[in-house]
Design a protein around this motif. Structure first.
Motif, PDB file in Angstrom:
ATOM      1  N   LYS A  10      16.722 -57.081  86.272  1.00  0.00           N
ATOM      2  CA  LYS A  10      17.202 -58.329  86.894  1.00  0.00           C
ATOM      3  C   LYS A  10      17.922 -59.208  85.866  1.00  0.00           C
ATOM      4  N   LEU A  11      18.875 -58.605  85.166  1.00  0.00           N
ATOM      5  CA  LEU A  11      19.582 -59.327  84.108  1.00  0.00           C
ATOM      6  C   LEU A  11      20.523 -60.374  84.704  1.00  0.00           C
ATOM      7  N   PRO A  12      20.547 -61.585  84.151  1.00  0.00           N
ATOM      8  CA  PRO A  12      21.524 -62.586  84.584  1.00  0.00           C
ATOM      9  C   PRO A  12      22.953 -62.079  84.407  1.00  0.00           C
ATOM     10  N   ALA A  13      23.863 -62.617  85.213  1.00  0.00           N
ATOM     11  CA  ALA A  13      25.224 -62.087  85.307  1.00  0.00           C
ATOM     12  C   ALA A  13      25.945 -61.990  83.973  1.00  0.00           C
ATOM     13  N   ASN A  14      25.745 -62.957  83.079  1.00  0.00           N
ATOM     14  CA  ASN A  14      26.520 -62.986  81.847  1.00  0.00           C
ATOM     15  C   ASN A  14      25.794 -62.335  80.661  1.00  0.00           C
ATOM     16  N   THR A  15      24.692 -61.640  80.920  1.00  0.00           N
ATOM     17  CA  THR A  15      23.967 -60.950  79.856  1.00  0.00           C
ATOM     18  C   THR A  15      24.856 -59.880  79.227  1.00  0.00           C
ATOM     19  N   LEU A  16      24.837 -59.789  77.897  1.00  0.00           N
ATOM     20  CA  LEU A  16      25.611 -58.764  77.191  1.00  0.00           C
ATOM     21  C   LEU A  16      24.728 -57.536  76.975  1.00  0.00           C
ATOM     22  N   VAL A  17      25.250 -56.387  77.391  1.00  0.00           N
ATOM     23  CA  VAL A  17      24.525 -55.118  77.304  1.00  0.00           C
ATOM     24  C   VAL A  17      25.369 -54.135  76.498  1.00  0.00           C
ATOM     25  N   VAL A  72      20.410 -53.618  73.844  1.00  0.00           N
ATOM     26  CA  VAL A  72      20.979 -52.274  73.746  1.00  0.00           C
ATOM     27  C   VAL A  72      20.305 -51.384  74.779  1.00  0.00           C
ATOM     28  N   VAL A  73      21.122 -50.627  75.514  1.00  0.00           N
ATOM     29  CA  VAL A  73      20.598 -49.601  76.411  1.00  0.00           C
ATOM     30  C   VAL A  73      21.137 -48.253  75.958  1.00  0.00           C
ATOM     31  N   ILE A  74      20.245 -47.278  75.832  1.00  0.00           N
ATOM     32  CA  ILE A  74      20.603 -45.936  75.367  1.00  0.00           C
ATOM     33  C   ILE A  74      20.401 -44.951  76.513  1.00  0.00           C
ATOM     34  N   PRO A  75      21.482 -44.543  77.195  1.00  0.00           N
ATOM     35  CA  PRO A  75      21.317 -43.546  78.260  1.00  0.00           C
ATOM     36  C   PRO A  75      21.024 -42.179  77.645  1.00  0.00           C
ATOM     37  N   ALA A  76      19.999 -41.495  78.137  1.00  0.00           N
ATOM     38  CA  ALA A  76      19.593 -40.206  77.575  1.00  0.00           C
ATOM     39  C   ALA A  76      19.244 -39.250  78.705  1.00  0.00           C
ATOM     40  N   ARG A  77      20.127 -38.295  78.918  1.00  0.00           N
ATOM     41  CA  ARG A  77      19.931 -37.287  79.972  1.00  0.00           C
ATOM     42  C   ARG A  77      19.493 -35.990  79.317  1.00  0.00           C
ATOM     43  N   LEU A  78      18.469 -35.355  79.872  1.00  0.00           N
ATOM     44  CA  LEU A  78      17.915 -34.165  79.225  1.00  0.00           C
ATOM     45  C   LEU A  78      18.868 -32.979  79.303  1.00  0.00           C
ATOM     46  N   GLY A  79      19.588 -32.852  80.403  1.00  0.00           N
ATOM     47  CA  GLY A  79      20.501 -31.729  80.566  1.00  0.00           C
ATOM     48  C   GLY A  79      21.716 -31.864  79.672  1.00  0.00           C
ATOM     49  N   SER A  80      22.032 -30.798  78.920  1.00  0.00           N
ATOM     50  CA  SER A  80      23.223 -30.784  78.069  1.00  0.00           C
ATOM     51  C   SER A  80      23.691 -29.345  77.963  1.00  0.00           C
ATOM     52  N   THR A  81      24.961 -29.101  78.271  1.00  0.00           N
ATOM     53  CA  THR A  81      25.447 -27.723  78.290  1.00  0.00           C
ATOM     54  C   THR A  81      25.659 -27.171  76.885  1.00  0.00           C
ATOM     55  N   ARG A  82      26.136 -28.001  75.959  1.00  0.00           N
ATOM     56  CA  ARG A  82      26.465 -27.492  74.622  1.00  0.00           C
ATOM     57  C   ARG A  82      25.252 -27.402  73.716  1.00  0.00           C
ATOM     58  N   LEU A  83      24.291 -28.297  73.913  1.00  0.00           N
ATOM     59  CA  LEU A  83      23.099 -28.305  73.073  1.00  0.00           C
ATOM     60  C   LEU A  83      21.906 -28.637  73.963  1.00  0.00           C
ATOM     61  N   ARG A 140      24.000 -45.267  84.960  1.00  0.00           N
ATOM     62  CA  ARG A 140      22.585 -45.320  84.568  1.00  0.00           C
ATOM     63  C   ARG A 140      22.249 -46.690  83.973  1.00  0.00           C
ATOM     64  N   ILE A 141      23.153 -47.211  83.160  1.00  0.00           N
ATOM     65  CA  ILE A 141      22.936 -48.532  82.567  1.00  0.00           C
ATOM     66  C   ILE A 141      22.962 -49.616  83.636  1.00  0.00           C
ATOM     67  N   ALA A 142      23.810 -49.430  84.639  1.00  0.00           N
ATOM     68  CA  ALA A 142      23.856 -50.390  85.742  1.00  0.00           C
ATOM     69  C   ALA A 142      22.512 -50.449  86.464  1.00  0.00           C
ATOM     70  N   ARG A 163      29.283 -57.019  80.379  1.00  0.00           N
ATOM     71  CA  ARG A 163      28.566 -58.114  81.027  1.00  0.00           C
ATOM     72  C   ARG A 163      27.807 -57.521  82.222  1.00  0.00           C
ATOM     73  N   ALA A 164      26.598 -58.028  82.451  1.00  0.00           N
ATOM     74  CA  ALA A 164      25.742 -57.434  83.476  1.00  0.00           C
ATOM     75  C   ALA A 164      26.383 -57.469  84.860  1.00  0.00           C
ATOM     76  N   ASP A 165      27.140 -58.518  85.175  1.00  0.00           N
ATOM     77  CA  ASP A 165      27.749 -58.567  86.508  1.00  0.00           C
ATOM     78  C   ASP A 165      28.809 -57.479  86.682  1.00  0.00           C
ATOM     79  N   PHE A 166      29.507 -57.119  85.596  1.00  0.00           N
ATOM     80  CA  PHE A 166      30.455 -56.008  85.697  1.00  0.00           C
ATOM     81  C   PHE A 166      29.724 -54.698  85.994  1.00  0.00           C
ATOM     82  N   LEU A 167      28.580 -54.492  85.356  1.00  0.00           N
ATOM     83  CA  LEU A 167      27.832 -53.255  85.593  1.00  0.00           C
ATOM     84  C   LEU A 167      27.486 -53.098  87.067  1.00  0.00           C
TER      85      LEU A 167
END
Length: 251
Positions: free
Chosen positions: A92-99, A10-21, A83-85, A190-194
């Motif tokens: 260095k995730l292998p191509a078929n890794t599930l994220v 699991v990857v959780i993208p977290a950006r500090l900037g947020s306009t609504r909150l 960001r996840i890419a 799949r990591a290769d798609f990212l």
């Protein structure tokens, strides 16, 4: 014997900037920042690891304090997918890794939903992405442009996503046989798609609808859709949402 569940992270993208909150990922929920609450929910899934991806040293420090793995990524990413890419590249995730992409404002996300979206991608080897939808019957939701709808083919893959009411029911006598599906914003890749995604040009339907998943369909990538029986609790977009989550968690 039930099949062995797929391996994924699991990857959780977290950006500090947020306009609504403002500073949303660090909003306190019972003594812990929201992004930590999200990571702890994700750790209850079958994921082999959970990583927060951020542009903020403050978020990284909060993760370090709570012993959550965190990677500092570029502040210039236009989307969470980009960001996840970068994370896939750094690890260095292998191509078929599930994220699995879990949004950083979903502190009530059911761990089983995370498992389901990973399983759906594992079950559709020709697909690059999987996501989740739930049936809807409320006409106000069906016609609401803030509610994204999806239409599937017979194999459970996405034909199109839209803010419009799709499929449009031209003849009311056929309405009984139509299922409208609301798209939920959780994805597995799949990591290769990212790695490929970051090189794809924005697509005209994506720009018209403001839906980045249309970039994948436009470029010929296939998206598996798991149909869940009910929607998970809503995420946090506003101060009112934050108070609701605090009440639910007794915080």
């Amino acid at each position: 014997m039930s099949p062995k569940p797929p391996e994924f992270l699991v990857v959780i993208p977290a950006r500090l900037g947020s306009t609504r909150l403002p500073r949303k990922p660090l909003a306190d929920i019972g003594g812990k920042p929201m992004v930590i609450r999200v990571a702890e929910r994700a750790q209850q899934s079958l994921a082999q690891s959970v990583v927060v991806a951020t542009d903020s040293p403050e978020i990284q420090a909060a993760c370090d304090e709570h012993r959550i793995e965190c990677l500092l990524t570029s502040p210039d990413h236009p989307t969470g997918t980009d960001r996840i890419a970068e994370v896939a590249q750094l690890l260095k995730l292998p191509a078929n890794t599930l994220v699995v992409n879990v949004q950083g404002d979903e502190p009530l996300i059911p761990p089983e939903l995370i498992n389901q979206v990973a399983q759906s991608l594992a079950d559709h080897p020709a697909c690059a992405i999987s996501t989740v939808a739930v049936p809807i019957t409320d006409e106000a939701e069906i016609t609401n442009p803030n509610v994204v709808k999806v239409v599937l083919n017979r194999s459970g893959e996405a034909l199109y996503f839209s803010r419009a009411s799709i499929p449009f029911v031209r003849d009311p006598s056929t309405e009984q046989s139509v299922t409208h599906l609301r798209h939920l914003g959780i994805y597995a890749y799949r990591a290769d798609f990212l790695q490929a995604y970051s090189r794809l040009e924005p697509a005209p339907p994506e720009q018209a609808e403001a839906l980045e998943q249309l970039r994948a369909l436009w470029n010929g990538y296939r998206i598996a859709v798991h149909t869940a029986t009910e929607a998970p609790p809503a995420g946090v977009d506003t101060a009112e949402d934050l108070e609701r989550v605090r009440r639910i968690l007794g915080a």
